[in-house]
Design an enzyme around this catalytic site. Structure first.
Site, mmCIF file in Angstrom:
data_model
loop_
_atom_site.group_PDB
_atom_site.id
_atom_site.type_symbol
_atom_site.label_atom_id
_atom_site.label_comp_id
_atom_site.label_asym_id
_atom_site.label_seq_id
_atom_site.Cartn_x
_atom_site.Cartn_y
_atom_site.Cartn_z
ATOM 1 N N GLY A 68 0.793 -1.223 0.000
ATOM 2 C CA GLY A 68 0.000 0.000 0.000
ATOM 3 C C GLY A 68 0.823 1.268 0.000
ATOM 4 O O GLY A 68 0.353 2.326 -0.435
ATOM 5 N N ARG A 69 2.066 1.182 0.478
ATOM 6 C CA ARG A 69 2.915 2.374 0.518
ATOM 7 C C ARG A 69 4.378 2.057 0.256
ATOM 8 O O ARG A 69 5.264 2.786 0.678
ATOM 9 C CB ARG A 69 2.774 3.064 1.876
ATOM 10 C CG ARG A 69 3.053 2.182 3.078
ATOM 11 C CD ARG A 69 2.891 2.957 4.362
ATOM 12 N NE ARG A 69 3.078 2.111 5.522
ATOM 13 C CZ ARG A 69 3.086 2.565 6.779
ATOM 14 N NH1 ARG A 69 2.922 3.853 7.000
ATOM 15 N NH2 ARG A 69 3.246 1.742 7.782
ATOM 16 N N ARG A 159 14.695 0.598 2.073
ATOM 17 C CA ARG A 159 15.007 -0.670 2.731
ATOM 18 C C ARG A 159 15.333 -1.730 1.690
ATOM 19 O O ARG A 159 14.953 -1.603 0.510
ATOM 20 C CB ARG A 159 13.849 -1.110 3.629
ATOM 21 C CG ARG A 159 12.526 -1.321 2.910
ATOM 22 C CD ARG A 159 11.421 -1.659 3.885
ATOM 23 N NE ARG A 159 10.217 -2.138 3.190
ATOM 24 C CZ ARG A 159 9.175 -2.701 3.777
ATOM 25 N NH1 ARG A 159 9.182 -2.858 5.093
ATOM 26 N NH2 ARG A 159 8.141 -3.126 3.086
ATOM 27 N N ASP A 236 0.769 -12.005 5.680
ATOM 28 C CA ASP A 236 1.394 -11.046 4.763
ATOM 29 C C ASP A 236 2.657 -10.433 5.353
ATOM 30 O O ASP A 236 3.364 -9.696 4.655
ATOM 31 C CB ASP A 236 0.405 -9.949 4.359
ATOM 32 C CG ASP A 236 -0.215 -9.237 5.546
ATOM 33 O OD1 ASP A 236 -0.965 -9.884 6.291
ATOM 34 O OD2 ASP A 236 0.046 -8.038 5.744
#
Length: 418
Positions: A68-69, A159, A236
């Protein structure tokens, strides 16, 4: 992706910069580099994408989810031949942002930035973090989920991980009947990340499941050995490569408490630190369900037997790690009892988890025998004075240590602190 009009590079981890991305620290002075790690400009050759997955959240199927981000920028192969997938988190909306804005705020970004590197240096398999960029642009959040929305500053973390594929990457494909894609993805993951599994092995999916199960059990045991509670152990958030990632409301346990819950929204304590091993089993069951359409009946039976071995694998690794924390060498029949005895004393008294083990690694055998501790050994002193059975533990502990022939205080302390 998002372009941050007002941003600044807040921090960079030099170990990642030098030893993973092969960059000199002078690059952080380059405006183009700062633009790239903030989401304002693409690295050369980058074609960003967001990953689609589904998953079980708090025990229930949540349907399609996805990044989502987070934007995957691409894969980088460094001078050592290591391949790392590079990702920006908090860089704006993706096709899977749903009603979200794709942004991240400083408090969550700093936590992930710091904790992923802390876990790495604690020896726990984890994603890594390169940089933290802070923006002046407002991000609106309800931090306590009570309807009180506040303005916060945005942030972006760059990351890295060897792979961002997770159990739910496979679940979504089985749930939607995309079995050809499921097979293609699974074959890719095995070829790229499980190179010891022969691609022409007819049982390769069973072997893959066995590897993931074994490494997942080892990972959670490692979490327990450092007092780490992930906080959101949904499918998830469980890596197919068994690394720690997606740091949300995690926490490190201070007072020893198997019911420690770092996530304030986890009202039932489903993801308490003491429940993580069982949650791992639940998630592996869901992985097997995702693999089921690709397995023959015999392969499914083999996989179910492998699944039943999970508790033994977890407990064996748990005890290996805690034996090391206590300085034991070899195997003795009462080792499990000594570990359980100490943990029960710590639970009864709320002893400091980290400092109790750390101070056991600093105290000499003669000091243990005397039972008096210097003020600097406050965790042991507190435990000694607050539990009537502490002396019983000490006697068992001393007996066990004295069974290690020719072992000095210095050698034991070095092992325990290594």
């Amino acid at each position: 992706m998002l372009f941050l009009h007002i941003f600044r590079l807040f921090c960079v981890f030099q170990d990642v910069l030098r030893n993973i991305l092969d960059l000199n620290e002078s690059v952080i002075q380059n405006e183009e580099f700062v633009c790239c790690v903030s989401g304002g400009k693409l690295f050369p050759g980058s074609v960003p994408l967001a990953h689609r997955y589904g998953g079980h959240q708090f025990g229930y199927w949540a349907g399609q989810l996805g990044d989502g981000r987070a934007h995957l920028l691409g894969e980088y192969t460094n001078r050592k031949g290591e391949r790392w997938e590079v990702q920006l988190k908090g860089s704006g909306k993706t096709p899977y942002s749903r009603s979200g804005d794709g942004r991240a705020v400083i408090r969550s970004s700093v936590r992930e930035f710091l904790c992923s590197e802390a876990m790495h240096f604690l020896g726990v398999p984890t994603s890594r973090a390169l940089s933290l960029v802070v923006s002046e642009e407002p991000v609106w959040r309800d931090p306590f989920y009570n309807g009180s929305v506040i303005k916060e500053r945005g942030a972006v973390v760059l990351r890295l991980a060897k792979s961002w594929f997770r159990i739910s990457s496979l679940e979504i494909l089985t749930r939607t009947g995309e079995l050809d894609v499921l097979r293609t993805l699974l074959d890719f993951v095995i070829k790229e990340h499980f190179k010891s599994i022969a691609t022409n092995d007819p049982d390769k999916y069973v072997v893959f499941f066995s590897r993931v199960l074994n490494e997942t059990a080892h990972l959670i045991a490692h979490w327990m050995s450092v007092g780490f509670a992930h906080g959101v152990c949904n499918t998830d958030n469980f890596s197919l490569l068994s690394i720690t990632f997606d740091y949300g409301p995690f926490g490190f346990m201070e007072s020893y408490d198997p019911n420690f819950v770092p996530n304030t929204s986890d009202d039932e304590g489903r993801y308490s630190i003491g429940a993580q091993a069982n949650v791992g089993l639940f998630n592996l069951q869901k992985l097997l369900e995702a693999l089921k359409p690709l397995l023959t009946s015999d392969q499914l039976s083999q996989s179910l037997q492998i699944l039943r071995e999970y508790p033994q694998i977890y407990h064996q690794r748990f005890h290996e790690l805690f034996k090391a924390k206590l300085g034991f060498l070899g195997n003795e029949e009462k080792d499990s009892y000594v570990i359980a005895f100490l943990l029960k004393l710590m639970e009864d008294t709320g002893a400091d988890f980290t400092m109790t083990f750390r101070q056991l690694s600093e105290v000499t055998l003669s000091r243990l025998q005397k039972g008096s501790f210097a003020p600097s050994l406050w965790a042991l002193s507190d435990l000694s004075s607050s539990h009537k059975h502490f002396r019983d533990f000490v006697q068992l502990y001393l007996q066990r240590l004295l069974m290690i022939i020719s072992d000095s205080d210095e050698e034991r302390q070095h092992r325990m602190q290594g």
